[in-house]
Design a protein around this motif. Structure first.
Motif, PDB file in Angstrom:
ATOM      1  N   LEU A 239       0.906  -1.548  -0.099  1.00 21.26           N
ATOM      2  CA  LEU A 239       0.080   0.103   0.046  1.00 21.26           C
ATOM      3  C   LEU A 239       0.943   1.287   0.042  1.00 21.26           C
ATOM      4  CD1 LEU A 239      -2.839  -0.656   2.391  1.00 21.26           C
ATOM      5  CD2 LEU A 239      -2.416  -1.001  -0.213  1.00 21.26           C
ATOM      6  N   ALA A 240       1.866   0.785   0.527  1.00 24.49           N
ATOM      7  CA  ALA A 240       3.196   2.504   0.971  1.00 24.49           C
ATOM      8  C   ALA A 240       3.955   2.637  -0.747  1.00 24.49           C
ATOM      9  CB  ALA A 240       3.977   2.324   1.482  1.00 24.49           C
ATOM     10  N   SER A 241       4.110   1.704  -1.196  1.00 16.13           N
ATOM     11  CA  SER A 241       4.818   1.844  -2.614  1.00 16.13           C
ATOM     12  C   SER A 241       3.608   2.346  -3.709  1.00 16.13           C
ATOM     13  CB  SER A 241       5.137   0.296  -2.902  1.00 16.13           C
ATOM     14  OG  SER A 241       6.894  -0.193  -2.134  1.00 16.13           O
ATOM     15  N   PHE A 242       1.682   1.947  -3.626  1.00 10.92           N
ATOM     16  CA  PHE A 242       1.157   1.644  -4.157  1.00 10.92           C
ATOM     17  C   PHE A 242       0.691   3.683  -4.467  1.00 10.92           C
ATOM     18  CE2 PHE A 242      -3.275   2.591  -5.345  1.00 10.92           C
ATOM     19  CZ  PHE A 242      -3.871   2.127  -6.275  1.00 10.92           C
ATOM     20  N   CYS A 243       0.714   4.030  -2.950  1.00 14.12           N
ATOM     21  CA  CYS A 243       0.500   5.297  -2.375  1.00 14.12           C
ATOM     22  C   CYS A 243       1.784   6.754  -3.023  1.00 14.12           C
ATOM     23  CB  CYS A 243      -0.012   5.856  -1.104  1.00 14.12           C
ATOM     24  SG  CYS A 243      -1.508   4.659  -1.141  1.00 14.12           S
ATOM     25  N   ASP A 244       2.971   6.100  -3.196  1.00 14.32           N
ATOM     26  CA  ASP A 244       4.006   6.704  -3.685  1.00 14.32           C
ATOM     27  C   ASP A 244       4.359   6.867  -4.737  1.00 14.32           C
ATOM     28  OD1 ASP A 244       4.670   7.080  -1.224  1.00 14.32           O
ATOM     29  OD2 ASP A 244       6.379   5.592  -1.019  1.00 14.32           O
ATOM     30  N   MET A 245       3.594   5.849  -5.751  1.00 15.06           N
ATOM     31  CA  MET A 245       3.879   5.666  -7.346  1.00 15.06           C
ATOM     32  C   MET A 245       3.058   5.999  -8.092  1.00 15.06           C
ATOM     33  SD  MET A 245       4.474   0.994  -7.618  1.00 15.06           S
ATOM     34  CE  MET A 245       5.888   0.460  -7.405  1.00 15.06           C
ATOM     35  N   LEU A 246       1.418   6.694  -6.966  1.00 14.12           N
ATOM     36  CA  LEU A 246       0.212   7.237  -7.743  1.00 14.12           C
ATOM     37  C   LEU A 246       0.595   8.644  -8.104  1.00 14.12           C
ATOM     38  CD1 LEU A 246      -2.780   5.749  -8.872  1.00 14.12           C
ATOM     39  CD2 LEU A 246      -3.018   6.904  -6.210  1.00 14.12           C
ATOM     40  N   GLY A 247       1.436   9.189  -6.001  1.00 14.70           N
ATOM     41  CA  GLY A 247       2.083  10.151  -6.282  1.00 14.70           C
ATOM     42  C   GLY A 247       2.430  10.754  -7.608  1.00 14.70           C
ATOM     43  N   THR A 248       3.150  10.129  -7.890  1.00 16.77           N
ATOM     44  CA  THR A 248       4.638  10.605  -8.867  1.00 16.77           C
ATOM     45  C   THR A 248       3.410  10.201  -9.894  1.00 16.77           C
ATOM     46  OG1 THR A 248       5.931   8.986  -8.212  1.00 16.77           O
ATOM     47  CG2 THR A 248       6.362   9.646 -10.248  1.00 16.77           C
ATOM     48  N   MET A 249       2.999   9.681 -10.123  1.00 20.57           N
ATOM     49  CA  MET A 249       1.804   9.415 -11.404  1.00 20.57           C
ATOM     50  C   MET A 249       1.314  10.448 -12.211  1.00 20.57           C
ATOM     51  SD  MET A 249       1.472   7.704 -14.488  1.00 20.57           S
ATOM     52  CE  MET A 249       0.151   7.457 -15.785  1.00 20.57           C
ATOM     53  N   ALA A 250       0.402  11.328 -10.822  1.00 13.27           N
ATOM     54  CA  ALA A 250      -0.383  11.870 -10.587  1.00 13.27           C
ATOM     55  C   ALA A 250       0.320  13.347 -10.894  1.00 13.27           C
ATOM     56  CB  ALA A 250      -1.679  12.462  -9.303  1.00 13.27           C
ATOM     57  N   GLY A 251       1.308  13.453 -10.412  1.00 18.09           N
ATOM     58  CA  GLY A 251       2.027  14.777 -10.660  1.00 18.09           C
ATOM     59  C   GLY A 251       2.556  14.909 -11.550  1.00 18.09           C
ATOM     60  N   GLN A 284       3.748  13.926  -1.001  1.00 15.07           N
ATOM     61  CA  GLN A 284       4.800  14.219  -0.676  1.00 15.07           C
ATOM     62  C   GLN A 284       5.365  13.929  -2.109  1.00 15.07           C
ATOM     63  OE1 GLN A 284       8.523  11.926  -0.837  1.00 15.07           O
ATOM     64  NE2 GLN A 284       8.964  13.609  -0.713  1.00 15.07           N
ATOM     65  N   ARG A 285       5.124  12.578  -2.846  1.00  9.52           N
ATOM     66  CA  ARG A 285       6.138  12.267  -4.300  1.00  9.52           C
ATOM     67  C   ARG A 285       5.389  13.145  -5.131  1.00  9.52           C
ATOM     68  NH1 ARG A 285       7.973   6.880  -4.627  1.00  9.52           N
ATOM     69  NH2 ARG A 285       8.051   7.477  -6.546  1.00  9.52           N
ATOM     70  N   PHE A 286       3.607  13.443  -4.736  1.00  6.56           N
ATOM     71  CA  PHE A 286       2.718  14.116  -5.757  1.00  6.56           C
ATOM     72  C   PHE A 286       4.232  15.206  -6.290  1.00  6.56           C
ATOM     73  CE2 PHE A 286      -0.031  17.599  -6.772  1.00  6.56           C
ATOM     74  CZ  PHE A 286      -0.262  17.402  -7.683  1.00  6.56           C
ATOM     75  N   GLU A 287       4.232  16.042  -5.315  1.00 10.11           N
ATOM     76  CA  GLU A 287       5.158  17.760  -5.200  1.00 10.11           C
ATOM     77  C   GLU A 287       6.590  17.141  -5.082  1.00 10.11           C
ATOM     78  OE1 GLU A 287       4.529  19.922  -1.198  1.00 10.11           O
ATOM     79  OE2 GLU A 287       2.017  19.360  -1.680  1.00 10.11           O
ATOM     80  N   GLN A 288       7.037  15.916  -5.836  1.00 11.84           N
ATOM     81  CA  GLN A 288       8.134  16.318  -5.630  1.00 11.84           C
ATOM     82  C   GLN A 288       8.947  15.523  -6.650  1.00 11.84           C
ATOM     83  OE1 GLN A 288       9.838  12.830  -3.702  1.00 11.84           O
ATOM     84  NE2 GLN A 288      11.505  11.796  -5.241  1.00 11.84           N
ATOM     85  N   LYS A 289       9.009  17.299  -7.300  1.00 12.80           N
ATOM     86  CA  LYS A 289       9.098  17.705  -9.498  1.00 12.80           C
ATOM     87  C   LYS A 289      10.305  18.794  -8.576  1.00 12.80           C
ATOM     88  CE  LYS A 289       6.095  15.402 -11.892  1.00 12.80           C
ATOM     89  NZ  LYS A 289       6.340  13.955 -10.266  1.00 12.80           N
TER      90      LYS A 289
END
Length: 327
Positions: A239-251, A284-289
């Protein structure tokens, strides 16, 4: 178009049906498992014969709209994540309909977004959406749907996107390991391979292999439940990895579209996570750009909690000119 109208929201796992008895009013909502029916037309026949549908006027239906998890090009529809296939015109004739409009499910979902209120959404960080700006949409279920809305002088224009099939991009060592594991089975690992129900199972098997543990034969809902209840460390890490990956994709989607009108998340998985998405690394991953961190920090993300948003979008689409439905 006269009422009632038949609506169907067809995914790779479930087909949802409803009758719109007056503008914005739905009746006889029913969810059918796709696996229980040989073809979509069989599911449609079953639904229209239910007592609830008949009571809502099923025998008077002359106009219908179908939102389906598939690109729509021409008359023949062959689902990507299920075996159903059909001719739009033959289906129209079979049910003696005057009109049958078929669109991608995320095109319909995108058209619902301006009509959703805050009581139908959960905000995940960011500030206030900027009016008349592009809007992004993605959602994980049996597959990964991607769409969006572009403002124009004639109103919102939905994107007919298949963005879930872009190549997956890892952002840390764990995700590199997951990608290398997936490469053993697939020549091309798309974002959908991991950000979906089957993707949860693939991540689970990858993490188990990296720890030299035997992966159990469990389904995606069990992985989610065990992870949320902290009954299984691997499931929690999935679940943690899934949400991280989704954050990157959404960003990625936000910067690609310049989606300062917000990013919306639908699909069957994330709404079931409840408050977990707020506690996860998603934002955090969504904003990590890098240089665009500040830009992304201002963009709001909304999880769609409305149970049947595609019906709202279908209603909006069927009220528009025929050109709005062209894929």
């Amino acid at each position: 178009m006269r009422f009632p109208k038949l609506f169907a929201d067809v995914g790779g796992t479930n087909a949802r049906f409803a009758l719109e008895t007056s503008p914005g009013v739905l009746a006889a909502v029913k969810v059918l498992a796709c696996a229980d029916y040989p073809q979509l037309t069989d599911a449609m026949h079953h639904y229209l014969q239910t007592s609830e549908a008949r009571a809502a006027g099923a025998d008077q239906v002359k106009n219908a709209g179908i939102a389906i998890a598939n690109p729509i090009h021409g008359d023949w529809v062959q689902m990507t994540n299920h075996h159903w296939s059909f001719s739009i015109e033959a289906t129209r004739q079979l049910f003696q309909l005057e009109t049958l409009d078929v669109v991608n499910d995320f095109t319909a979902l995108a058209m619902s977004l301006p009509l959703l209120g805050m009581q139908q959404l959960t905000q995940v960080g960011g500030h206030t959406a900027i009016p008349d700006s592009a809007i992004g949409l993605l959602g994980a279920g049996t597959g990964l749907g991607v769409s969006g809305l572009i403002p124009s002088a004639d109103g919102w224009k939905p994107l007919h996107s298949e963005g879930g099939h872009v190549s997956f991009t890892p952002a840390n060592r764990r995700e590199i390991d997951i990608l290398e594991f997936a490469w053993q089975e697939f020549d091309h690992v798309s974002a959908e391979r991991l950000l979906s129900g089957p993707g949860l199972k693939l991540i689970y098997r990858a993490l188990a292999a990296s720890r030299q543990q035997i992966a159990e034969d469990i389904e995606a809902p069990d992985i989610v439940q065990r992870g949320l209840n902290q009954q299984c460390q691997i499931c929690s890490d999935v679940l943690a990895s899934f949400c991280d990956m989704l954050g990157t994709m959404a960003g990625n989607l936000a910067v690609t579209l310049g989606a300062r009108g917000g990013i919306y998340i639908g699909g069957g998985i994330v709404p079931r996570l409840g408050d977990y998405i707020l506690r996860s690394g998603f934002r955090q991953r969504f904003e990590q750009k890098g240089r665009f961190t500040q830009y992304l920090s201002e963009i709001p993300v909304f999880v769609i909690t409305e149970p049947y948003p595609a019906f709202i979008g279908l209603s909006a689409l069927l009220q528009q000119a025929p050109s709005a439905l062209a894929a």
